[in-house]
Design an enzyme around this catalytic site. Structure first.
Site, PDB file in Angstrom:
ATOM      1  N   HIS A 113       0.593  -1.136  -0.032  1.00  0.00           N
ATOM      2  CA  HIS A 113      -0.244   0.248  -0.145  1.00  0.00           C
ATOM      3  C   HIS A 113       0.728   1.261   0.054  1.00  0.00           C
ATOM      4  CE1 HIS A 113      -3.705  -2.403   0.326  1.00  0.00           C
ATOM      5  NE2 HIS A 113      -2.940  -3.413   1.091  1.00  0.00           N
ATOM      6  N   ARG A 114       1.076   1.826  -1.205  1.00  0.00           N
ATOM      7  CA  ARG A 114       2.094   2.780  -1.459  1.00  0.00           C
ATOM      8  C   ARG A 114       1.729   4.198  -1.102  1.00  0.00           C
ATOM      9  NH1 ARG A 114       1.813   0.792  -7.488  1.00  0.00           N
ATOM     10  NH2 ARG A 114      -0.240   0.586  -6.593  1.00  0.00           N
ATOM     11  N   SER A 122      15.296  -0.189  11.887  1.00  0.00           N
ATOM     12  CA  SER A 122      16.319  -0.769  11.190  1.00  0.00           C
ATOM     13  C   SER A 122      16.950  -1.854  11.935  1.00  0.00           C
ATOM     14  CB  SER A 122      17.020   0.319  10.888  1.00  0.00           C
ATOM     15  OG  SER A 122      18.447  -0.110  10.322  1.00  0.00           O
ATOM     16  N   ALA A 123      16.963  -3.013  11.215  1.00  0.00           N
ATOM     17  CA  ALA A 123      17.759  -4.269  11.553  1.00  0.00           C
ATOM     18  C   ALA A 123      19.027  -3.910  11.176  1.00  0.00           C
ATOM     19  CB  ALA A 123      16.960  -5.186  11.350  1.00  0.00           C
ATOM     20  N   ARG A 204      20.761 -10.685  10.096  1.00  0.00           N
ATOM     21  CA  ARG A 204      19.656 -10.790   9.969  1.00  0.00           C
ATOM     22  C   ARG A 204      18.784 -11.455   8.974  1.00  0.00           C
ATOM     23  NH1 ARG A 204      17.565  -4.960   7.294  1.00  0.00           N
ATOM     24  NH2 ARG A 204      19.297  -4.658   5.662  1.00  0.00           N
ATOM     25  N   ASP A 220      -3.492   9.301   4.880  1.00  0.00           N
ATOM     26  CA  ASP A 220      -4.824  10.091   5.055  1.00  0.00           C
ATOM     27  C   ASP A 220      -6.020   9.086   5.312  1.00  0.00           C
ATOM     28  OD1 ASP A 220      -5.985   9.786   2.163  1.00  0.00           O
ATOM     29  OD2 ASP A 220      -3.960  10.713   1.830  1.00  0.00           O
ATOM     30  N   LEU A 221      -7.154   9.795   5.497  1.00  0.00           N
ATOM     31  CA  LEU A 221      -8.488   8.814   5.623  1.00  0.00           C
ATOM     32  C   LEU A 221      -8.894   8.377   4.337  1.00  0.00           C
ATOM     33  CD1 LEU A 221     -10.669   8.088   7.253  1.00  0.00           C
ATOM     34  CD2 LEU A 221     -11.585  10.318   7.204  1.00  0.00           C
ATOM     35  N   HIS A 222      -8.730   8.914   3.084  1.00  0.00           N
ATOM     36  CA  HIS A 222      -8.820   8.398   1.729  1.00  0.00           C
ATOM     37  C   HIS A 222      -8.361   7.146   1.525  1.00  0.00           C
ATOM     38  CE1 HIS A 222      -9.769   7.736  -2.123  1.00  0.00           C
ATOM     39  NE2 HIS A 222      -8.665   7.676  -2.368  1.00  0.00           N
ATOM     40  N   ARG A 231      -8.168  -4.760   3.114  1.00  0.00           N
ATOM     41  CA  ARG A 231      -7.300  -5.911   4.162  1.00  0.00           C
ATOM     42  C   ARG A 231      -8.554  -6.030   5.441  1.00  0.00           C
ATOM     43  NH1 ARG A 231      -3.422  -7.895   1.536  1.00  0.00           N
ATOM     44  NH2 ARG A 231      -2.224  -6.373   0.417  1.00  0.00           N
TER      45      ARG A 231
HETATM   46  C1  LIG Z   1      -6.668 -10.338  -1.029  1.00  0.00           C
HETATM   47  C2  LIG Z   1      -5.222  -9.943  -1.958  1.00  0.00           C
HETATM   48  C3  LIG Z   1      -4.739 -10.569  -2.517  1.00  0.00           C
HETATM   49  C4  LIG Z   1      -3.373 -10.292  -3.174  1.00  0.00           C
HETATM   50  N1  LIG Z   1      -2.743 -10.999  -3.915  1.00  0.00           N
HETATM   51  C5  LIG Z   1      -1.450 -10.816  -4.327  1.00  0.00           C
HETATM   52  C6  LIG Z   1      -0.464 -11.345  -4.972  1.00  0.00           C
HETATM   53  O1  LIG Z   1      -0.885 -12.874  -5.147  1.00  0.00           O
HETATM   54  N2  LIG Z   1       0.687 -11.030  -5.673  1.00  0.00           N
HETATM   55  C7  LIG Z   1       0.783  -9.472  -5.517  1.00  0.00           C
HETATM   56  O2  LIG Z   1       1.846  -9.050  -6.220  1.00  0.00           O
HETATM   57  N3  LIG Z   1      -0.054  -8.763  -4.906  1.00  0.00           N
HETATM   58  C8  LIG Z   1      -1.202  -9.232  -4.463  1.00  0.00           C
HETATM   59  N4  LIG Z   1      -1.841  -8.375  -3.725  1.00  0.00           N
HETATM   60  C9  LIG Z   1      -1.463  -7.187  -3.544  1.00  0.00           C
HETATM   61  C10 LIG Z   1      -2.201  -6.064  -4.365  1.00  0.00           C
HETATM   62  O3  LIG Z   1      -2.181  -6.572  -5.763  1.00  0.00           O
HETATM   63  C11 LIG Z   1      -1.965  -4.366  -4.119  1.00  0.00           C
HETATM   64  O4  LIG Z   1      -0.465  -4.490  -4.274  1.00  0.00           O
HETATM   65  C12 LIG Z   1      -2.303  -4.037  -2.937  1.00  0.00           C
HETATM   66  O5  LIG Z   1      -3.609  -4.523  -2.374  1.00  0.00           O
HETATM   67  C13 LIG Z   1      -2.451  -2.779  -2.839  1.00  0.00           C
HETATM   68  O6  LIG Z   1      -3.409  -2.356  -3.630  1.00  0.00           O
HETATM   69  P1  LIG Z   1      -3.205  -0.599  -4.251  1.00  0.00           P
HETATM   70  O7  LIG Z   1      -1.956  -0.796  -5.074  1.00  0.00           O
HETATM   71  O8  LIG Z   1      -4.481  -0.478  -4.828  1.00  0.00           O
HETATM   72  O9  LIG Z   1      -2.926   0.233  -3.179  1.00  0.00           O
HETATM   73  P2  LIG Z   1      -1.963   1.645  -2.941  1.00  0.00           P
HETATM   74  O10 LIG Z   1      -0.518   1.374  -3.204  1.00  0.00           O
HETATM   75  O11 LIG Z   1      -2.374   2.109  -1.592  1.00  0.00           O
HETATM   76  O12 LIG Z   1      -2.348   2.385  -3.831  1.00  0.00           O
HETATM   77  C14 LIG Z   1      -3.889   3.045  -3.799  1.00  0.00           C
HETATM   78  C15 LIG Z   1      -4.139   3.618  -5.485  1.00  0.00           C
HETATM   79  O13 LIG Z   1      -3.195   4.534  -6.005  1.00  0.00           O
HETATM   80  C16 LIG Z   1      -2.971   4.421  -7.278  1.00  0.00           C
HETATM   81  N5  LIG Z   1      -1.255   4.084  -7.237  1.00  0.00           N
HETATM   82  C17 LIG Z   1      -0.538   4.300  -6.095  1.00  0.00           C
HETATM   83  N6  LIG Z   1       0.773   4.275  -6.559  1.00  0.00           N
HETATM   84  C18 LIG Z   1       0.733   3.802  -8.120  1.00  0.00           C
HETATM   85  C19 LIG Z   1       1.670   3.867  -8.878  1.00  0.00           C
HETATM   86  N7  LIG Z   1       3.034   3.648  -8.768  1.00  0.00           N
HETATM   87  N8  LIG Z   1       1.194   3.625 -10.211  1.00  0.00           N
HETATM   88  C20 LIG Z   1      -0.048   3.355 -10.413  1.00  0.00           C
HETATM   89  N9  LIG Z   1      -0.905   3.699  -9.730  1.00  0.00           N
HETATM   90  C21 LIG Z   1      -0.737   3.837  -8.218  1.00  0.00           C
HETATM   91  C22 LIG Z   1      -3.739   2.960  -7.667  1.00  0.00           C
HETATM   92  O14 LIG Z   1      -4.911   3.633  -8.106  1.00  0.00           O
HETATM   93  C23 LIG Z   1      -4.091   2.561  -6.396  1.00  0.00           C
HETATM   94  O15 LIG Z   1      -5.014   1.455  -6.399  1.00  0.00           O
HETATM   95  C24 LIG Z   1      -2.903  -8.784  -2.810  1.00  0.00           C
HETATM   96  C25 LIG Z   1      -3.995  -7.956  -2.321  1.00  0.00           C
HETATM   97  C26 LIG Z   1      -5.292  -8.406  -1.578  1.00  0.00           C
HETATM   98  C27 LIG Z   1      -5.923  -7.565  -0.981  1.00  0.00           C
END
Ligand SMILES: Cc1cc2nc3c(=O)[nH]c(=O)nc-3n(C[C@H](O)[C@H](O)[C@H](O)COP(=O)(O)OP(=O)(O)OC[C@H]3O[C@@H](n4cnc5c(N)ncnc54)[C@H](O)[C@@H]3O)c2cc1C
Length: 312
Positions: A113-114, A122-123, A204, A220-222, A231
């Site tokens: 979740h980026r 830090s280990a 480690r 942030d909340l969003h 999750r």
């Molecule tokens: C049940 C479940 C199973 C999963 N299984 C796998 C798996 O098998 N393998 C795996 O690798 N991952 C897996 N994931 C991780 C999933 O693919 C996402 O990486 C993770 O849920 C984060 O979601 P996100 O990118 O929407 O979130 P965030 O990183 O919080 O991003 C929020 C939103 O911001 C935008 N965003 C943020 N950064 C960028 C960027 N750099 N480029 C473009 N848009 C961006 C996108 O619209 C994104 O939806 C799983 C997740 C879940 C919940």
């Protein structure tokens, strides 16, 4: 990572201190501010700071709508409207900062979740504690036969005992080797003066993924709601879900109106495709629709049946 006693002292000091401020305070969140909420066998999540409340979301939204002060019932209506229509920027006006202690394998999922700001223990710099996660008996499940990413029935009897024994022994053995390679005690002194000890950043490598790490995580909340929608969901692995569940409770204290709208329109809501809506219309018209006549794929049909609690 600082002993439990040290942390308890710091938390007690933080909770004892009180400052007057003109900024918005949320009494229900203040009650638990700094206090760790226990998660898993040795983990926790605790709020260390926050900014804004339900009112901050409403205030920001009213800037764009150009409306004046309204009643609580209207605030609630506005927040539900924003949530339903994915008007997300007002929710970005609120921020929250957590301190989380979590197993490394959970951190690997969480870090995907980026949109948060993260600072991890830090280990390379400090020695990791001898703390590792061992699943409780109810979590010790077999691989699911139907879902490659999920769990099936709980292991029992001798098999469960054997697996638990292996997990504990492997983790402890790896920690013993880690400590041995470091040749350093918790105070930073050499255990054996004749040895130089391996660098922490290398030692480690041998630790197992169930060892605990810690981080500060600000969001942030969003984006918190995006995290929670993924999750605090039955599809998420139990070990990350329990953290999300604890944070959902925090959100309820912090921004109760947003929490209510989030649960209503996001967490417990279902998105229907155009094809699924067409099926619902046919069902409402009294037609007996089957998967073959629905025009939906098998998986979507099963999901629609589950959402509408239709009998197969
Ligand atoms: C049940 C479940 C199973 C999963 N299984 C796998 C798996 O098998 N393998 C795996 O690798 N991952 C897996 N994931 C991780 C999933 O693919 C996402 O990486 C993770 O849920 C984060 O979601 P996100 O990118 O929407 O979130 P965030 O990183 O919080 O991003 C929020 C939103 O911001 C935008 N965003 C943020 N950064 C960028 C960027 N750099 N480029 C473009 N848009 C961006 C996108 O619209 C994104 O939806 C799983 C997740 C879940 C919940």
């Amino acid at each position: 990572m600082g002993s439990d006693k040290e942390r308890e002292r710091e938390i007690a000091e933080s909770r004892a201190a009180s400052e007057s401020t003109r900024r918005v305070k949320v009494p229900a969140l203040e009650e638990i501010l700094y206090s760790p909420l226990a998660v898993l066998d040795q983990g926790f999540v605790r709020v260390v700071d926050y900014m804004g409340d339900d009112g901050a979301v409403v205030q920001a939204a009213r800037v764009s709508y150009g409306r004046g002060t309204r009643k609580v019932s209207e605030d609630k209506g506005l927040i539900h409207y924003l949530m339903r229509h994915r008007h997300s920027t007002p929710f970005e006006m609120c921020e929250i900062k957590f301190h989380v202690k979590l197993p490394i394998f959970v951190a690997r999922q969480w870090i995907r979740h980026r949109t948060a700001n993260v600072n991890e223990y830090s280990a390379r710099y400090s020695i990791l504690d001898n703390e590792f996660y061992i699943p409780g008996p109810a979590q010790l499940a077999a691989q699911s036969a139907s879902n490659r990413q999920g769990r099936g029935d709980v292991l029992e009897g001798e098999e469960a005992a054997r697996v638990l024994g292996m997990m504990k022994a492997d983790s402890q053995r790896q920690y013993d080797h880690y400590a041995d390679m470091l040749n350093e005690n918790e105070g930073g002194d050499a255990v054996d003066a004749g040895k130089r000890g391996l660098a922490r950043e290398l030692a480690r490598m041998s630790l197992t993924l169930n060892f605990y790490t810690q981080w500060y995580w600000k969001i942030d909340l969003h984006n918190l709601m995006h995290f929670l929608s993924l999750r605090a969901d039955p599809h998420a692995q139990y070990e990350i879900r329990v953290y999300a569940d604890a944070m959902l409770e925090v959100m309820k204290r912090w921004v109760p109106l947003c929490h209510e709208a989030f649960v209503q329109h996001r967490l417990h809501a279902v998105t229907l495709s155009a094809g699924a809506i067409a099926v619902v219309k046919r069902l409402l018209g009294g037609e007996a629709v089957t998967q073959a006549t629905s025009g939906l794929g098998k998986r979507e049909w099963i999901e629609l049946q589950a959402a509408l609690e239709l009998k197969g």
